[in-house]
Design a protein around this motif. Structure first.
Motif, PDB file in Angstrom:
ATOM      1  N   LEU B  46       0.826  -1.207   0.000  1.00  9.65           N
ATOM      2  CA  LEU B  46       0.000   0.000   0.000  1.00  9.65           C
ATOM      3  C   LEU B  46       0.859   1.257   0.000  1.00  9.65           C
ATOM      4  O   LEU B  46       0.617   2.202  -0.753  1.00  9.65           O
ATOM      5  CB  LEU B  46      -0.913  -0.024   1.237  1.00  9.65           C
ATOM      6  N   ILE B  47       1.866   1.243   0.838  1.00 11.99           N
ATOM      7  CA  ILE B  47       2.764   2.400   0.906  1.00 11.99           C
ATOM      8  C   ILE B  47       3.496   2.602  -0.416  1.00 11.99           C
ATOM      9  O   ILE B  47       3.604   3.719  -0.925  1.00 11.99           O
ATOM     10  CB  ILE B  47       3.798   2.219   2.028  1.00 11.99           C
ATOM     11  N   ASP B  48       4.003   1.493  -0.950  1.00 11.26           N
ATOM     12  CA  ASP B  48       4.727   1.580  -2.221  1.00 11.26           C
ATOM     13  C   ASP B  48       3.869   2.234  -3.294  1.00 11.26           C
ATOM     14  O   ASP B  48       4.311   3.132  -4.007  1.00 11.26           O
ATOM     15  CB  ASP B  48       5.141   0.184  -2.700  1.00 11.26           C
ATOM     16  N   GLN B  49       2.657   1.758  -3.386  1.00 13.94           N
ATOM     17  CA  GLN B  49       1.770   2.285  -4.416  1.00 13.94           C
ATOM     18  C   GLN B  49       1.424   3.741  -4.142  1.00 13.94           C
ATOM     19  O   GLN B  49       1.412   4.577  -5.052  1.00 13.94           O
ATOM     20  CB  GLN B  49       0.461   1.474  -4.455  1.00 13.94           C
ATOM     21  N   ALA B  50       1.137   4.031  -2.892  1.00 10.50           N
ATOM     22  CA  ALA B  50       0.763   5.404  -2.551  1.00 10.50           C
ATOM     23  C   ALA B  50       1.919   6.363  -2.811  1.00 10.50           C
ATOM     24  O   ALA B  50       1.725   7.514  -3.206  1.00 10.50           O
ATOM     25  CB  ALA B  50       0.303   5.483  -1.107  1.00 10.50           C
ATOM     26  N   CYS B  51       3.125   5.868  -2.609  1.00 12.06           N
ATOM     27  CA  CYS B  51       4.307   6.696  -2.835  1.00 12.06           C
ATOM     28  C   CYS B  51       4.439   7.112  -4.284  1.00 12.06           C
ATOM     29  O   CYS B  51       4.940   8.200  -4.593  1.00 12.06           O
ATOM     30  CB  CYS B  51       5.575   5.937  -2.417  1.00 12.06           C
ATOM     31  N   VAL B  52       3.992   6.248  -5.166  1.00 14.51           N
ATOM     32  CA  VAL B  52       4.025   6.584  -6.582  1.00 14.51           C
ATOM     33  C   VAL B  52       3.202   7.845  -6.802  1.00 14.51           C
ATOM     34  O   VAL B  52       3.611   8.768  -7.509  1.00 14.51           O
ATOM     35  CB  VAL B  52       3.463   5.431  -7.439  1.00 14.51           C
ATOM     36  N   GLU B  53       2.053   7.854  -6.169  1.00 16.32           N
ATOM     37  CA  GLU B  53       1.170   9.011  -6.248  1.00 16.32           C
ATOM     38  C   GLU B  53       1.841  10.239  -5.627  1.00 16.32           C
ATOM     39  O   GLU B  53       1.813  11.329  -6.183  1.00 16.32           O
ATOM     40  CB  GLU B  53      -0.130   8.671  -5.503  1.00 16.32           C
ATOM     41  N   THR B  54       2.457  10.013  -4.486  1.00 12.66           N
ATOM     42  CA  THR B  54       3.132  11.113  -3.789  1.00 12.66           C
ATOM     43  C   THR B  54       4.199  11.732  -4.672  1.00 12.66           C
ATOM     44  O   THR B  54       4.305  12.944  -4.819  1.00 12.66           O
ATOM     45  CB  THR B  54       3.795  10.596  -2.494  1.00 12.66           C
ATOM     46  N   ARG B  55       4.987  10.861  -5.273  1.00  9.99           N
ATOM     47  CA  ARG B  55       6.075  11.340  -6.115  1.00  9.99           C
ATOM     48  C   ARG B  55       5.559  12.057  -7.344  1.00  9.99           C
ATOM     49  O   ARG B  55       6.131  13.054  -7.775  1.00  9.99           O
ATOM     50  CB  ARG B  55       6.962  10.172  -6.541  1.00  9.99           C
ATOM     51  N   SER B  56       4.462  11.552  -7.876  1.00  7.63           N
ATOM     52  CA  SER B  56       3.953  12.168  -9.106  1.00  7.63           C
ATOM     53  C   SER B  56       3.463  13.583  -8.843  1.00  7.63           C
ATOM     54  O   SER B  56       3.303  14.377  -9.757  1.00  7.63           O
ATOM     55  CB  SER B  56       2.830  11.317  -9.705  1.00  7.63           C
ATOM     56  N   ARG B  57       3.206  13.879  -7.568  1.00  4.44           N
ATOM     57  CA  ARG B  57       2.788  15.244  -7.246  1.00  4.44           C
ATOM     58  C   ARG B  57       3.922  16.054  -6.652  1.00  4.44           C
ATOM     59  O   ARG B  57       3.710  17.147  -6.135  1.00  4.44           O
ATOM     60  CB  ARG B  57       1.655  15.186  -6.225  1.00  4.44           C
ATOM     61  N   ASN B  58       5.092  15.457  -6.675  1.00  2.83           N
ATOM     62  CA  ASN B  58       6.243  16.162  -6.104  1.00  2.83           C
ATOM     63  C   ASN B  58       6.043  16.533  -4.645  1.00  2.83           C
ATOM     64  O   ASN B  58       6.529  17.561  -4.185  1.00  2.83           O
ATOM     65  CB  ASN B  58       6.520  17.455  -6.888  1.00  2.83           C
ATOM     66  N   ALA B  59       5.307  15.710  -3.951  1.00  2.00           N
ATOM     67  CA  ALA B  59       5.070  16.000  -2.546  1.00  2.00           C
ATOM     68  C   ALA B  59       6.095  15.285  -1.694  1.00  2.00           C
ATOM     69  O   ALA B  59       6.641  14.252  -2.079  1.00  2.00           O
ATOM     70  CB  ALA B  59       3.664  15.556  -2.161  1.00  2.00           C
ATOM     71  N   LYS B  60       6.336  15.833  -0.502  1.00  2.00           N
ATOM     72  CA  LYS B  60       7.301  15.191   0.376  1.00  2.00           C
ATOM     73  C   LYS B  60       6.617  14.342   1.415  1.00  2.00           C
ATOM     74  O   LYS B  60       7.241  13.572   2.126  1.00  2.00           O
ATOM     75  CB  LYS B  60       8.134  16.268   1.082  1.00  2.00           C
TER      76      LYS B  60
END
Lengths: 107, 129
Positions: B46-60
């Motif tokens: 879940l974290i791995d997948q969510a991180c993809v989203e996080t990265r795509s928004r350039n969020a920290k």
């Protein structure tokens, strides 16, 4: 439907530990996100258990066993987890073929 | 060599959660332990997948908005739809509390439309008498 009983959530410490290892070093976690993940984990347990339970029933045994859980993972399209899980359980006495009725299930 | 960090969840708690379902009866001893491990893998996934989203928004920071998006977009996480439904719709909240971001010294503020951001008052301070 919300059967959210806080008592039945996983302890925060365990959740935090796993999240710490799971997150990449450069990413922090929003406080609410941690709660959401905790909730999601409870739901996951319920979901997996219900499925494993159905499998146990259809195999005509009353106790949910490890093989039931493995089957359930496949049913839920989470077979990706299976190899790692099997790895973790081979060679330990909690072998997939080992099932004892949990006496304490009575309490 | 597997990392041996203790991330097992309490067996009794897992069993309790399992038995929240009235349909669930007896549970073999190995089962909660197996589920504990599966849970670990699930959370990682879940974290791995969510991180993809996080990265795509350039969020920290990984936020509930990212989780919600991930759940909605991933079939595997269909069963979590109800959980994230409770989450209010993602507001791109730029007015975030500063969370310690480890190992990241650059003041790289992503230039999203965030009028409520604290403006760098450094310039003014420099010119103090």
């Amino acid at each position: 439907m919300s059967t959210s009983i806080d008592d039945n959530e996983l302890p925060k410490a365990n959740v935090t530990r796993i999240l710490k290892h799971a997150l990449p070093a450069s990413t922090a976690l929003q406080k609410d996100a941690k709660l959401a993940i905790s909730k999601a984990s409870t739901v996951f347990i319920n979901y997996l258990s219900a499925t494993a339970n159905d499998i146990a029933k259809s195999a005509n045994h009353k106790t949910i066993t490890a093989p039931d859980v493995f089957k359930a993972l496949e049913v839920l399209e989470l077979e990706d987890f299976v190899p790692k899980l099997q790895e973790a359980f081979t060679g330990t006495k909690m072998n997939a073929n080992y099932h004892i009725s949990y006496k304490a299930a009575l309490y | 060599m597997k990392k041996k960090y203790k991330t097992k969840f309490p067996v009794a708690r897992i069993k309790k959660i399992m038995q929240m379902d009235e349909d669930v009866g007896k549970v073999a001893q190995a089962t909660p332990i197996l589920i504990s491990k599966a849970l670990e893998l699930f959370m990682q996934s879940l974290i791995d997948q969510a991180c993809v989203e996080t990265r795509s928004r350039n969020a920290k920071r990984l936020t509930v908005a990212h989780l919600k998006k991930t759940v909605q977009n991933t079939e595997q996480f269909d069963f979590l739809k109800d959980v994230v439904a409770e989450i209010p719709d993602p507001i791109e909240n730029a007015n975030a509390d500063e969370v310690k971001t480890e190992g990241d010294a650059k003041p790289a503020r992503t230039q999203r439309a965030a009028p409520s951001r604290r403006k760098p008052k450094k310039e003014e301070e420099d010119e103090e008498f």
